[in-house]
Design a protein around this motif. Structure first.
Motif, PDB file in Angstrom:
ATOM      1  N   LYS A 145       0.849  -1.198   0.000  1.00 24.53           N
ATOM      2  CA  LYS A 145       0.000   0.000   0.000  1.00 24.53           C
ATOM      3  C   LYS A 145       0.882   1.243   0.000  1.00 24.53           C
ATOM      4  N   ALA A 146       1.891   1.208   0.855  1.00 22.38           N
ATOM      5  CA  ALA A 146       2.792   2.359   0.978  1.00 22.38           C
ATOM      6  C   ALA A 146       3.485   2.633  -0.362  1.00 22.38           C
ATOM      7  N   LYS A 149       2.385   1.913  -3.362  1.00 26.00           N
ATOM      8  CA  LYS A 149       1.408   2.525  -4.287  1.00 26.00           C
ATOM      9  C   LYS A 149       1.223   3.993  -3.960  1.00 26.00           C
ATOM     10  N   ARG A 150       1.097   4.254  -2.654  1.00 29.93           N
ATOM     11  CA  ARG A 150       0.890   5.626  -2.219  1.00 29.93           C
ATOM     12  C   ARG A 150       2.065   6.489  -2.672  1.00 29.93           C
ATOM     13  N   ARG A 157       1.793   7.231  -6.312  1.00 27.74           N
ATOM     14  CA  ARG A 157       0.787   8.288  -6.584  1.00 27.74           C
ATOM     15  C   ARG A 157       1.339   9.646  -6.194  1.00 27.74           C
ATOM     16  N   ALA A 158       1.947   9.714  -5.012  1.00 32.26           N
ATOM     17  CA  ALA A 158       2.455  10.986  -4.505  1.00 32.26           C
ATOM     18  C   ALA A 158       3.496  11.552  -5.471  1.00 32.26           C
TER      19      ALA A 158
END
Lengths: 351, 561
Positions: free
Chosen positions: B470-471, B473-474, B477-478
Motif C-alpha cells: 500500500k505504501a 502505491k501511495r 501516486r504521490a
C-alpha cells in the motif's frame, strides 16, 4: 518388566562379601590374636547400630536397609584394616566417620561418592597416627607372648598403655622398609633382620587368605576381574620397574603385592561398586590408577601404605572416568565421550 | 552348531519351556462368540465394513484398513454381528477399544476364502495385494502389517531374509510348535516373502533349546525344491537373541544403525507364524482368522499350544487348558521379560497374543520393593546394546532427559535383561519407558508451540507485506502528483538513499532465508520426517517477508527519484 526373581539380591551380594572376608579375618586372627575379632565384631555391630540410628533420625524404615547388610560389610572391612586390638573409641570414631559422615549424610546406600570404610580409615590415620601404627607383632593366638583373650578385652576397653604396648608392638614390613636408614641398601636392610621372627610370613599368609576370599567373589561373579587384575597388575608392574631400575633401594614386586594391604584393597576395597567406576573399561583405568598411586605413595609418601588414600583419590575421579569410558552402543559408529553440551544445542536447533 | 557372532551382554533366565512344549499342537474348540478389536496391528484401527445384524462367514472381511499402516480384519467364525462397541482389549494401557462381536452356534463353520494363488506364477503386485487383503500382520507380537514389510524392497536393497525362530523369551513355545508342525510351510512362506522383497538368501535363526523344531527344519530343508539358498543357523540359547537387532548381529555380525531399520542394512526379519499365515493367505486364499498361541503357567493343568480363532475369550482358552483359578496369581500376555500383565481373564485373543502365562504366586511372585542402586554394574553386563543402564536410571529418575538422550536412551530395546539381573529389584525398564514418554511429549509440545509461533509470524509478515505494498502505491501516486515538491527537499532524498542501502541488505537476507526454508522443506520431503506443514508455513513467511521488503524498496526508490 520385573517378573522373574533376580539371580541375586543386594542382601545376598553383601552376605557373600561377608562370607568372603572370613578367610582373611581367620588368618589375621590366627597370626595377630584376639584383637582382630574384637575389632571386627565391634565395628560390625557399630555399623548396624549407627545406620539404624541415622535411619531413625531420617524417619526411614529400618528393615529393608538393615537387611541389605551393607553397614555390616563396612564395619567388617574397617575392623579388619585397623591395628588388632584397637580401643573402642578409635573404632567408634572411625565408624561414625564411615557410616554417618561418608555414607548416610550423602543419602545412604548407593549415594556415597567415597568408600565409607576408607573414609573412616583415612580419618583415623590422619588424626591418630600413633594408635594407628601400633600393629602387634604376629604372636598368634596361643604363642608364648600372645595376648590372652582377657588381655585383649582389657586393651579394647581400657585406655591404651603405650609403654606396655611398645614391648609387643612391631612395625609392618612396609613400615620397616619405609623407615630403614637411608644409607642402607635393601640387601643390608634385610640382612639386619629388621622384623620380629615370622612377621613377613604372617603378612604374606594374611594377604593370601584375602586372595582366597577374593577368588571366591570372582568365581561367584560378585565382582568382575577388571579391578583386582588392573590394580595388582599396575602395582606389580610399577614395583617391577622400580626394582629393575635400582634393586638396591627398592623392594621387589612380591614385597609390594604381599607385604601390605594391596590384595585386600584390590578385592575388597577398590571393588566397592558404589564408589568405583562403572563401565568395564572405566574399572580398568580406575584400578590401574589406584595401583600407580599406591606405588607412588609407598615410594614418596609419608605413610607406609597408601591403599586408603589411593582409593579415595580415585573415588574423586570416578565421575570423570565414567563420562569418558562409555561403551560403544550397538548401532553407533563410535563410543560417545564426555558430556557434550554442543550435541544438546544441535538437537534443539534441529527441532 | 553354525558359527555365531556375538552381541554384548544377555542373560540366561530360567526357561520354563518344557511346561508347554511336551504336547503336540492342537486345535482349540470353535468359540460360540468372538470379540474382534479393530486395532490388532500398529497404525490406525480398521474401519468396520459390516453392521449389527449382518450374517458373516469365516474369512469374510468385516473391517478394512485405514491409512498407510493398517490391516484388514476378517470374521473368525460364522455367525451374526451382534454388536460393534467398546470392549476391554488386551493392551498395556488396560483400556477399552472398539470391537466387532460375532455370535455363532459353535458348530457351523462356513468359509469365505479368496482364490488360491500359485506364488511362483502370480505377479508381485497380486501377491502383495493378497497379503493386504488377508490381514496378515507380524505374529511375533509387534503386529506390523506384512504387506508393508513386503514392499520394503521398493526403497531398499534387501539381500537376506531372516526367519526369526529364536524365540528367546522364557515360557513361549508357539514358534517351536509351529515349526515342529509346519516346518515345510514356514520355509515356503519364507521363500514367498523373499521373492517379494527381492532377498537373495534365507537364514533361519533358531536357539539350540528347540531340538525337535531344528530336526523338523532339517527334514523340511532336505525335502524342499526351491532354488533360493536357505541356511539353518542354530545359536546358543541366550536372551534376547530373538530381538531383531540382536539376531541380525548374531547371524550376520551386522549392526542396525541407531534409529534405523534392518532394511537399512539389507535385512528383513519375519516370525515363523507370520510366514505360515502369509503362505496360507496365498496358497489357500485363507485370511488370518486364527493363530498359534502358547497357554502355559503353573495354574494350568494341561498347558500347551493351541491354534485358536482370533477373538476367542482368553477365559475360555485357559479353561480349555485346565485353569485352576485358585492357583492363578498373575496373567501375562507375551513372555515374562517383555510381556504385560492383564487385569482380567475376560479379554479376546488377538493377532499379537503369542503366549498367555497363567502364573501361580510361587512361579512369578509379586514384585519385591525397590532398593537403592549400588551401581554393581550387573545391568551393564546384561545390556545387549551396551548401554549404561544404571546411568540411564539415574538420569531418568532425576528427569535429566537431555543427559538420558545423550546416553542413548532411545537405543534401549526394553528387553528387560537389566531388570532381571538387578539385585536391588529396580524396575529399570519402567523408568526408561517413562523417560521416553516424557521426552516424546516434550518434543511434541515444543513442536506445537513452534508451529503456533510460525503461524503468528506468517500473519505478521502478511500484514507487513500488505502495508508495504500500500505504501509503495501511495508513494507512486504521490510522486506523480507532486514531483516538484519532492525534488526541492534534498534532505529527504539523502535519507532515501540511505534507506535503499539498508533495504538492499535486508533484501539479501530475506532471499537467503527463503532459500534456506526451501531447502529445509525439500530435505524433509525427501526423508519423510519432520513437520512438513510447519516447514511450509516457514517458507510462506519467508516469501511474505521478501515481498514486503521489495515493496518497501520500490516505495523508497519512488520517493528518492
Amino acid at each position: 518388566m520385573k517378573r522373574l526373581a533376580p539371580p541375586r539380591s543386594t542382601g545376598q551380594v553383601m552376605a557373600w562379601v561377608l562370607i568372603a572376608t572370613l578367610p582373611g579375618i581367620a588368618a589375621l586372627t590366627w597370626h595377630f590374636g584376639w584383637g582382630v575379632l574384637t575389632n571386627v565384631l565391634f565395628a560390625a555391630a557399630l555399623g548396624a547400630s549407627l545406620e539404624a540410628l541415622v535411619l531413625k533420625l531420617r524417619r526411614r524404615s529400618l528393615k529393608p536397609t538393615l537387611q541389605d547388610s551393607s553397614a555390616l560389610v563396612t564395619g567388617v572391612l574397617l575392623g579388619a584394616s585397623l591395628p588388632p586390638g584397637s580401643s573402642w573409641w578409635l573404632i567408634l570414631v572411625g565408624m561414625v566417620a564411615a557410616i554417618i559422615v561418608a555414607k548416610q549424610l550423602y543419602g545412604g546406600l548407593g549415594q556415597n561418592p567415597f568408600n565409607p570404610a576408607m573414609v573412616g580409615y583415612a580419618l583415623l590415620l590422619i588424626s591418630f597416627p600413633v594408635q594407628m601404627t601400633q600393629w602387634l607383632a604376629p604372636q598368634g593366638l596361643f604363642g608364648p607372648e600372645a595376648l590372652s583373650l582377657g588381655d585383649s578385652l582389657m586393651r579394647f576397653l581400657g585406655p591404651t598403655d603405650v609403654d606396655h604396648l611398645d614391648a609387643i608392638s612391631g612395625a609392618t614390613p612396609l613400615d620397616a622398609f619405609k623407615h630403614k636408614p637411608e644409607a642402607w641398601l635393601a640387601s643390608e636392610f634385610w640382612a639386619s633382620q629388621p622384623l620380629p621372627q615370622g612377621t613377613s610370613s604372617a603378612w604374606q599368609a594374611v594377604a593370601l587368605a584375602w586372595l582366597v576370599g577374593g577368588a571366591m567373589l570372582l568365581y561367584l561373579r560378585i565382582i568382575s576381574w577388571h579391578i583386582p587384575v588392573a590394580l595388582l597388575g599396575s602395582l606389580g608392574l610399577f614395583a617391577t620397574l622400580a626394582y629393575a631400575v635400582d634393586p638396591s633401594q627398592h623392594a621387589g614386586p612380591s614385597f609390594h603385592l604381599l607385604g601390605g594391604a594391596a590384595i585386600f584393597g584390590a578385592f575388597f576395597i577398590a571393588t566397592d561398586p558404589v564408589s568405583a567406576a562403572t563401565s568395564r573399561k572405566g574399572k580398568l583405568y580406575y584400578a590401574a590408577a589406584i595401583g600407580l598411586l599406591i606405588m607412588l605413595m609407598r615410594e614418596f609418601g609419608a605413610y607406609p601404605d597408601g591403599v586408603a588414600f589411593a582409593v579415595l583419590l580415585m573415588n574423586f575421579a570416578v565421575p570423570f572416568i565414567d563420562y569418558y569410558t562409555r561403551p560403544r552402543t550397538l548401532g553407533h559408529a563410535r563410543p560417545a565421550r564426555g558430556i557434550k553440551v554442543k550435541q544438546l544445542d544441535d538437537r534443539e536447533e534441529r527441532q | 552348531m553354525a558359527k555365531a557372532f556375538d552381541f554384548p551382554g544377555g542373560v540366561h533366565p530360567p526357561q520354563h519351556k518344557t511346561l508347554s512344549n511336551q504336547t503336540p499342537l492342537i486345535q482349540a474348540p470353535l468359540p460360540r462368540r468372538v470379540v474382534l478389536p479393530l486395532a490388532q496391528h500398529i497404525g490406525q484401527p480398521a474401519q468396520p465394513w459390516v453392521k449389527v445384524g449382518d450374517m458373516v462367514k469365516t474369512g469374510q472381511v468385516i473391517a478394512s484398513a485405514v491409512g498407510l499402516i493398517s490391516a484388514d480384519l476378517h470374521a473368525s467364525i460364522t455367525g451374526e454381528v451382534v454388536a460393534i462397541e467398546e470392549r476391554p482389549v488386551p493392551h498395556p494401557s488396560q483400556g477399552m477399544a472398539p470391537c466387532i462381536i460375532i455370535e455363532g452356534d459353535g458348530v457351523t463353520d462356513e468359509w469365505e476364502t479368496l482364490s488360491p494363488l500359485d506364488w511362483h506364477q502370480s505377479s508381485r503386485d497380486d501377491l502383495i495385494e493378497r497379503l493386504a487383503r488377508s490381514g496378515v500382520v507380524g505374529l511375533g507380537g509387534a503386529g506390523f502389517p506384512t504387506q508393508i514389510k513386503a514392499r520394503v524392497g521398493e526403497h531398499h536393497v534387501i539381500e537376506t531374509l531372516i526367519v526369526n525362530a529364536a524365540e528367546c523369551e522364557p515360557y513361549i513355545t508357539a514358534d517351536d510348535l509351529t515349526l515342529r508342525t509346519y516346518a515345510g510351510d514356514v520355509l515356503e512362506g519364507a521363500e514367498l516373502l523373499a521373492r517379494l522383497c527381492g532377498a537373495e538368501r534365507i537364514l533361519v535363526g533358531i536357539e539350540d533349546n528347540k531340538p525337535a523344531a531344528i530336526e523338523a527344519l532339517e527334514v523340511a530343508l532336505a525335502d524342499r525344491r526351491g532354488d533360493l539358498p536357505i541356511e539353518l543357523k542354530v545359536i546358543a540359547t541366550r536372551y534376547p537373541s530373538g530381538g531383531e537387532k540382536q539376531l541380525i548381529k548374531r547371524l550376520l555380525d551386522r549392526e542396525v544403525p541407531s534409529g534405523g531399520l534392518p532394511a537399512d542394512i539389507g535385512v528383513l526379519c519375519h516370525n515363523p507364524g507370520t510366514l505360515l499365515a502369509a503362505l496360507r493367505a496365498v496358497r489357500e486364499g485363507r485370511p488370518l482368522v486364527s493363530r498359534i498361541t502358547t497357554l502355559t503357567g503353573e495354574a494350568l493343568a494341561r498347558p500347551g499350544n493351541v491354534e485358536a480363532r482370533l477373538g476367542t475369550s482368553m477365559a475360555e482358552l485357559l479353561t480349555f487348558a485346565g485353569l485352576d483359578t485358585t492357583q492363578l496369581s498373575r496373567l501375562i500376555m507375551g513372555g515374562p521379560m517383555m510381556g504385560f500383565e492383564l487385569a482380567s481373564l475376560d479379554l479376546p485373543l488377538v493377532k499379537a497374543t503369542n503366549c498367555l502365562i497363567a502364573a501361580s504366586a510361587r512361579e512369578l511372585p509379586p514384585p519385591t520393593p525397590e532398593q537403592p542402586c549400588i551401581r554393581c554394574g550387573a545391568c551393564e553386563a546384561a545390556c545387549p546394546v551396551a548401554l549404561l543402564p544404571q546411568q540411564l536410571y539415574w538420569f531418568a529418575k532425576a528427569r535429566e532427559h537431555d543427559k538420558a538422550e545423550l546416553f542413548h536412551l532411545f537405543d534401549c530395546i526394553e528387553c528387560g535383561a537389566c531388570d532381571y539381573v538387578c539385585p536391588s529389584h529396580i524396575p529399570l525398564v519402567q523408568y526408561y519407558r517413562a523417560a521416553k514418554g516424557a521426552i516424546r511429549a516434550q518434543i511434541l509440545e515444543t513442536r506445537r508451540a513452534e508451529h503456533a509461533r510460525h503461524r503468528f509470524e506468517l500473519r505478521q509478515a502478511r500484514l507487513e507485506r500488505e502495508a508495504q505494498e500500500k505504501a509503495a502505491k501511495r508513494a507512486a501516486r504521490a510522486k506523480a502528483t507532486s514531483r516538484i515538491a519532492k525534488q526541492s527537499d534534498k534532505n529527504e532524498t539523502a535519507s532515501g538513499l540511505e534507506d535503499i542501502k539498508t533495504l538492499r541488505i535486508a533484501q539479501a537476507a530475506a532471499k537467503a532465508a527463503l532459500r534456506k526454508a526451501e531447502k529445509a522443506l525439500a530435505r524433509a520431503g525427501e526423508s519423510g520426517d519432520g513437520n512438513l506443514e510447519d516447514l511450509e508455513i516457514q517458507l510462506a513467511t519467508a516469501r511474505e517477508n521478501l515481498q514486503a521488503i521489495q515493496a518497501r524498496m520500490e516505495a523508497a526508490r519512488e520517493s528518492a527519484s
